[in-house]
Design an enzyme around this catalytic site. Structure first.
Site, mmCIF file in Angstrom:
data_model
loop_
_atom_site.group_PDB
_atom_site.id
_atom_site.type_symbol
_atom_site.label_atom_id
_atom_site.label_comp_id
_atom_site.label_asym_id
_atom_site.label_seq_id
_atom_site.Cartn_x
_atom_site.Cartn_y
_atom_site.Cartn_z
ATOM 1 N N HIS A 68 0.853 -1.195 0.000
ATOM 2 C CA HIS A 68 0.000 0.000 0.000
ATOM 3 C C HIS A 68 0.889 1.245 0.000
ATOM 4 C CE1 HIS A 68 -2.782 3.089 1.394
ATOM 5 N NE2 HIS A 68 -3.737 2.314 0.906
ATOM 6 N N GLU A 80 -3.725 2.190 -7.490
ATOM 7 C CA GLU A 80 -4.110 3.229 -6.539
ATOM 8 C C GLU A 80 -3.195 4.440 -6.726
ATOM 9 O OE1 GLU A 80 -6.458 1.828 -2.946
ATOM 10 O OE2 GLU A 80 -4.362 1.889 -2.390
#
Ligand code: PGA
Length: 239
Positions: A84, A156
């Site tokens: 992430h 993302e």
């Protein structure tokens, strides 16, 4: 780093309730480590899977404070988020360490959700494909395209995570297609089957248009997953 026991219970029960009739998509809640047991006992037997938000790259070694993929498997996790952007930036994760975590998760039978994305400066310098290409290659070069067979990828863009500025469907589609084409150069079947999620300021108003794009297979939801109604609405767009 959201959630507390009492809040989680309310949120998870509301989400389960909202998705009871929805079965055409896969849903997973990735929770902080201390709440894995809680997620397991609430979600067991439901149509939602659960997982963690990070995993250690090492398997069994003395490493105080780290949590291995096998420990996650002990709690019934099916998925784990890897690489992430908050971990890449604030915990100095590199392509290499993210790829090693990916492999550790995969070896323990978990499905890694591998996050990729460029910064705003990189986007504005037209480096998106270079950055995202390098990120996906970090896995393919070391482990081969076959490890992507059951994996989930998440595009993302950093400029969309936590900002309220989601990518437009066209912007995201272009990068998703780039990722799929890159994998297709190694293995066309895996490229066709791999699920590529979009993440970054997804909400109930923009999800359906993003999910309608041919190479966007679902979403990775941050803030809106903390609001049962918003999260269920997004899930229903995928359903
Ligand atoms: P957001 O976060 O949906 O709040 O932008 C996405 C993420 O944290 O991956």
């Amino acid at each position: 780093m959201n959630g507390r026991i009492a809040q989680n219970q309310e949120l998870i029960l509301a989400v389960m309730n909202g998705l009871r009739e929805s079965s055409n998509a896969d849903y997973v809640l990735c929770v902080p480590y201390p709440y894995l047991g809680q997620a397991q006992s609430l979600l067991h037997g439901s149509n939602l899977a659960w997982g963690a938000q990070n995993v250690c790259a090492n398997e069994t070694v003395a490493l105080t404070g780290a949590v291995s993929a096998y420990m996650l498997a002990d709690y019934g996790c099916s998925y784990v988020i890897v690489g992430h952007s908050e971990r890449r930036i604030q915990f100095h994760e590199t392509d290499d360490t993210a790829a090693t975590r990916f492999s550790a998760a995969e070896k323990a039978g978990l499905i890694p959700i591998f996050c990729m994305g460029e910064s705003v400066e990189e986007r504005d310098s037209d480096w998106t494909e270079y950055i995202v290409g390098r990120q996906i290659d970090s896995i393919i070069r070391r482990f081969g395209a076959e490890v992507l067979d059951k994996a989930v990828l998440a595009y993302e863009p950093l400029w969309a995570v936590g900002t309220d500025i989601a990518a437009t469907p066209e912007q995201a589609q272009k990068v998703h297609k780039f990722i799929r084409d890159r994998i297709a150069k190694c293995d066309a079947t895996i490229a066709k089957n791999v699920r590529i999620l979009y993440g970054g300021s997804l909400n109930a108003s923009n999800a359906a248009a993003l999910f309608a794009m041919p190479d966007i297979d679902g979403g990775l939801v941050g803030r809106c997953s903390l609001d049962a109604k918003a999260f269920v609405d997004i899930c229903k767009s995928a359903n």
